[in-house]
Design an enzyme around this catalytic site. Sequence first.
Site, short mmCIF file in Angstrom:
data_model
loop_
_atom_site.label_atom_id
_atom_site.label_comp_id
_atom_site.label_asym_id
_atom_site.label_seq_id
_atom_site.Cartn_x
_atom_site.Cartn_y
_atom_site.Cartn_z
N LYS A 186 0.82 -1.22 0.00
CA LYS A 186 0.00 0.00 0.00
C LYS A 186 0.84 1.25 0.00
O LYS A 186 0.46 2.26 -0.60
CB LYS A 186 -0.97 0.00 1.19
N LYS B 84 -12.39 -5.02 -5.11
CA LYS B 84 -13.37 -3.94 -5.16
C LYS B 84 -12.76 -2.66 -5.69
O LYS B 84 -13.45 -1.79 -6.18
CB LYS B 84 -14.04 -3.72 -3.79
N LYS C 184 -6.99 -11.65 -8.12
CA LYS C 184 -8.18 -11.75 -7.28
C LYS C 184 -9.20 -10.67 -7.65
O LYS C 184 -8.82 -9.57 -8.00
CB LYS C 184 -7.74 -11.56 -5.82
#
Length: 331
Positions: free
Chosen positions: A116, A201, A198
């Site tokens: 991140k 969202k 994966k």
Amino acid sequence: MADENKKRVFSGIQPTGGFTLGNYLGAVRNWGVLQDEYDCIYSVVDLHSITVRQDPATLRRQIRESAALLLACGVDPERSILFIQGDVHQHAELSWILGCYTQFGELSRMTQFKDKSQKHPENVNGGLFTYPVLMAADILLYQTDLVPIGADQKQHLELARNIAERFNGVYGQTFVVPDGYFPKVAARVMSLQDPTAKMSKSDENTNAKIMLLDDPDLIVKKFRRAVTDSGSEIRAAEYKPGVTNLMSIYSACTGKTFEEIEREFDGKGYGDFKTAVGETVRDMLKPIQERYAVYLSDKEQLNGILKSGAEKASYLASKTLAKARRKIGLD
Ligand code: TRP
């Protein structure tokens, strides 16, 4: 609830960005099932979501929508505790305490932090760094035995275990050391546009993900647009990641095995198969979407559920926090 013999389960989900089909099949659907066997506590972890800048009005709305969606997905407030993390102040308090029993080096090794901070170099804030400590506080406050999580949270759970063991080692038994709970049937849902990644969202390509609240027709359309592989057979294989992903989604929705699915679509093409998967997902999500609308429209009921959830959570959390404070000498 409060059955002494039942093991305690805790899990949390972030309210931002909505829930994908992957969140549902891989996690949230199981939350409902676990209630039959365990004493479950579920939280919308709003404090976790502010490591990234959020628009206030959107965040406020998404917190409530997430709670309504969890109820629609089967979390039963009569049997489990459902609450908003930020409504229970003990989370932030224990998080501070546990931070003093966590090493800089340990937090630096968290792969999610490294990922991140690379992705958002402009906002590598302290919260992003100490995020796993807050997660440990979430879990340890409730003397949790089992934590249902995806593979991406394994490292954070391991850290929570280490913090608990370290604290217990210094002060004597204070926290239950939690185990991960990995359900037998949890589908790992991949992107519909890149089946090697994966379903996320945060994917900018809306065709890559199915959101639980997507319009029914759009759901079918997205499946029709899903990337498949060369050849034309419906078969699960490593060289057919696209078809395999669709098969595992279909299997998770219908309970059919891969062999049964291969037989069902023997002689049929990708087109028929994709339509069938799309319609199955659409039909599965329909009652959830309907229940969601009801929960969200009844403001008073939702407020009541969340208030009572926060009260019950706070009662349990206050006991653990008081115990930790006493051991340390803060009380
Ligand atoms: N970090 C988790 C995630 O992003 C969410 C979470 C926060 C959580 N606190 C938790 C999950 C406690 C399980 C238990 O998915």
